[in-house]
Design a protein around this motif. Structure first.
Motif, PDB file in Angstrom:
ATOM      1  N   ARG A 184       0.841  -1.209   0.000  1.00 20.90           N
ATOM      2  CA  ARG A 184       0.000   0.000   0.000  1.00 20.90           C
ATOM      3  C   ARG A 184       0.871   1.253   0.000  1.00 20.90           C
ATOM      4  NH1 ARG A 184      -4.392  -2.056   4.363  1.00 20.90           N
ATOM      5  NH2 ARG A 184      -5.871  -3.003   2.940  1.00 20.90           N
ATOM      6  N   LEU A 185       1.938   1.207   0.793  1.00 15.30           N
ATOM      7  CA  LEU A 185       2.826   2.365   0.908  1.00 15.30           C
ATOM      8  C   LEU A 185       3.516   2.656  -0.417  1.00 15.30           C
ATOM      9  CD1 LEU A 185       4.219   4.570   2.488  1.00 15.30           C
ATOM     10  CD2 LEU A 185       5.771   2.878   3.447  1.00 15.30           C
ATOM     11  N   LEU A 186       4.034   1.628  -1.064  1.00 17.48           N
ATOM     12  CA  LEU A 186       4.695   1.831  -2.361  1.00 17.48           C
ATOM     13  C   LEU A 186       3.690   2.365  -3.384  1.00 17.48           C
ATOM     14  CD1 LEU A 186       7.027  -1.315  -2.628  1.00 17.48           C
ATOM     15  CD2 LEU A 186       7.632   0.997  -1.925  1.00 17.48           C
ATOM     16  N   GLY A 187       2.461   1.844  -3.329  1.00 19.00           N
ATOM     17  CA  GLY A 187       1.412   2.329  -4.228  1.00 19.00           C
ATOM     18  C   GLY A 187       1.104   3.799  -4.005  1.00 19.00           C
ATOM     19  N   LYS A 188       1.010   4.207  -2.742  1.00 17.68           N
ATOM     20  CA  LYS A 188       0.732   5.618  -2.422  1.00 17.68           C
ATOM     21  C   LYS A 188       1.891   6.511  -2.853  1.00 17.68           C
ATOM     22  CE  LYS A 188      -1.814   7.016   1.133  1.00 17.68           C
ATOM     23  NZ  LYS A 188      -2.327   7.220   2.510  1.00 17.68           N
ATOM     24  N   CYS A 189       3.114   6.011  -2.703  1.00 15.04           N
ATOM     25  CA  CYS A 189       4.285   6.790  -3.139  1.00 15.04           C
ATOM     26  C   CYS A 189       4.216   7.045  -4.645  1.00 15.04           C
ATOM     27  CB  CYS A 189       5.586   6.052  -2.798  1.00 15.04           C
ATOM     28  SG  CYS A 189       5.987   6.075  -1.038  1.00 15.04           S
ATOM     29  N   ILE A 190       3.840   6.017  -5.411  1.00 15.60           N
ATOM     30  CA  ILE A 190       3.729   6.169  -6.872  1.00 15.60           C
ATOM     31  C   ILE A 190       2.585   7.127  -7.213  1.00 15.60           C
ATOM     32  CG2 ILE A 190       3.121   4.948  -9.007  1.00 15.60           C
ATOM     33  CD1 ILE A 190       4.693   2.518  -7.767  1.00 15.60           C
ATOM     34  N   GLU A 191       1.467   7.010  -6.505  1.00 14.33           N
ATOM     35  CA  GLU A 191       0.330   7.925  -6.723  1.00 14.33           C
ATOM     36  C   GLU A 191       0.749   9.376  -6.512  1.00 14.33           C
ATOM     37  OE1 GLU A 191      -2.978   6.896  -4.237  1.00 14.33           O
ATOM     38  OE2 GLU A 191      -3.287   4.970  -5.225  1.00 14.33           O
ATOM     39  N   HIS A 192       1.668   9.565  -5.562  1.00 14.70           N
ATOM     40  CA  HIS A 192       2.136  10.924  -5.269  1.00 14.70           C
ATOM     41  C   HIS A 192       3.485  11.205  -5.932  1.00 14.70           C
ATOM     42  CE1 HIS A 192      -1.165  11.929  -2.653  1.00 14.70           C
ATOM     43  NE2 HIS A 192      -0.984  10.824  -1.955  1.00 14.70           N
ATOM     44  N   ASN A 193       3.611  10.675  -7.150  1.00 10.33           N
ATOM     45  CA  ASN A 193       4.690  11.023  -8.081  1.00 10.33           C
ATOM     46  C   ASN A 193       6.096  10.588  -7.693  1.00 10.33           C
ATOM     47  OD1 ASN A 193       2.949  12.338 -10.012  1.00 10.33           O
ATOM     48  ND2 ASN A 193       2.691  13.933  -8.477  1.00 10.33           N
ATOM     49  N   PHE A 194       6.204   9.495  -6.932  1.00 11.77           N
ATOM     50  CA  PHE A 194       7.540   8.935  -6.718  1.00 11.77           C
ATOM     51  C   PHE A 194       7.973   8.290  -8.039  1.00 11.77           C
ATOM     52  CE2 PHE A 194      10.609   5.650  -5.428  1.00 11.77           C
ATOM     53  CZ  PHE A 194      11.492   6.435  -4.720  1.00 11.77           C
ATOM     54  N   ASN A 195       9.222   8.516  -8.418  1.00 12.09           N
ATOM     55  CA  ASN A 195       9.736   8.048  -9.701  1.00 12.09           C
ATOM     56  C   ASN A 195       9.823   6.519  -9.730  1.00 12.09           C
ATOM     57  OD1 ASN A 195      11.370   7.390 -11.943  1.00 12.09           O
ATOM     58  ND2 ASN A 195      12.300   9.411 -11.899  1.00 12.09           N
ATOM     59  N   ALA A 196       9.047   5.897 -10.634  1.00 16.03           N
ATOM     60  CA  ALA A 196       9.029   4.433 -10.733  1.00 16.03           C
ATOM     61  C   ALA A 196      10.408   3.864 -11.091  1.00 16.03           C
ATOM     62  CB  ALA A 196       7.998   3.987 -11.763  1.00 16.03           C
ATOM     63  N   LYS A 197      11.196   4.636 -11.863  1.00 13.27           N
ATOM     64  CA  LYS A 197      12.555   4.172 -12.231  1.00 13.27           C
ATOM     65  C   LYS A 197      13.436   4.060 -10.991  1.00 13.27           C
ATOM     66  CE  LYS A 197      12.710   5.540 -17.061  1.00 13.27           C
ATOM     67  NZ  LYS A 197      13.353   6.379 -18.097  1.00 13.27           N
ATOM     68  N   GLU A 198      13.253   5.002 -10.067  1.00 10.45           N
ATOM     69  CA  GLU A 198      14.017   4.941  -8.809  1.00 10.45           C
ATOM     70  C   GLU A 198      13.612   3.718  -7.993  1.00 10.45           C
ATOM     71  OE1 GLU A 198      15.232   8.423  -6.398  1.00 10.45           O
ATOM     72  OE2 GLU A 198      13.957   9.563  -7.772  1.00 10.45           O
ATOM     73  N   LEU A 199      12.314   3.411  -8.035  1.00 10.16           N
ATOM     74  CA  LEU A 199      11.818   2.237  -7.313  1.00 10.16           C
ATOM     75  C   LEU A 199      12.429   0.953  -7.896  1.00 10.16           C
ATOM     76  CD1 LEU A 199       9.987   1.328  -5.016  1.00 10.16           C
ATOM     77  CD2 LEU A 199       8.060   1.302  -6.605  1.00 10.16           C
ATOM     78  N   ILE A 200      12.591   0.922  -9.201  1.00 12.69           N
ATOM     79  CA  ILE A 200      13.241  -0.225  -9.856  1.00 12.69           C
ATOM     80  C   ILE A 200      14.677  -0.356  -9.363  1.00 12.69           C
ATOM     81  CG2 ILE A 200      14.114  -1.114 -12.063  1.00 12.69           C
ATOM     82  CD1 ILE A 200      11.596   0.155 -13.372  1.00 12.69           C
TER      83      ILE A 200
END
Length: 201
Positions: A75-91
């Protein structure tokens, strides 16, 4: 929420994760609390600056078997992406492996499936290299499995179909999808999904 943030809520909950890295209950409660605090882009930026996103991913990688931390971590990772956390950084933080590890360990847990598919979809949409990485780690099998298991959940079906759409941008993934008979599974899911939307708009 604002008061908690001003009083160092994020820092405190992250410290709990650092201090109790192998305690399932502590990890679950700390991640749930952090998830509740994440409500805008600025909080996500602060969380990342504190090393919080990395910490959550590492915790998921270390203990994919912990149910509560997997639920709240997704849920936390999903919320971070919803609030514009860079998916490439998550990778780069090994988010793909963390999501798939938790989903495989908790096959059939709705909250983990929903959060995981959403995060994986965002990462897979980061280009062909990202799509290949998600496919390489078993993303196609996980997407198809969850579409079949949760065919009555429109959110999961939609996220699963979007994930497969992003994965199909890689020729290697597209070939694997054909071998796994993905088309009939997707057609059936779309039919059930459309029927659900018609009945329950």
């Amino acid at each position: 929420r604002k008061q908690q943030l001003e009083m160092g809520g994020l820092e405190s909950f992250l410290q709990v994760i650092k201090s109790h890295p192998d305690n399932a209950q502590c990890l679950g409660e700390a991640m749930a609390a952090i998830t509740n605090l994440v409500h805008n882009d600025d909080v996500v930026k602060k969380l990342h600056k504190l090393g919080g996103v990395d910490l959550v991913v590492q915790s998921l990688l270390k203990h994919p078997e912990f149910t509560e931390s997997s639920v709240h971590g997704m849920r936390l990772l999903g919320k971070c992406i919803e609030h514009n956390f860079n998916a490439k950084e998550l990778i780069e933080l090994r988010g793909v492996e963390a999501c798939l590890g938790a989903m495989k360990a908790h096959r059939g847990v709705e909250a983990i499936a929903q959060g995981g598919l959403f995060a994986l979809q965002a990462m897979a949409e980061g280009g062909q290299e990202a799509s290949q990485l998600v496919g390489k780690h078993g993303g196609i099998d996980v997407a198809l499995d969850n579409i079949k298991n949760f065919k009555d959940n429109p959110k999961i079906v939609l996220s699963g179909l979007k994930l497969l759409g992003a994965l199909a941008s890689s020729k290697e993934n597209a070939t694997k999808m054909q071998a796994l008979n993905a088309v009939p599974i997707c057609v059936e899911a779309m039919y059930v999904f459309t029927f659900s939307i018609t009945l329950f708009p």
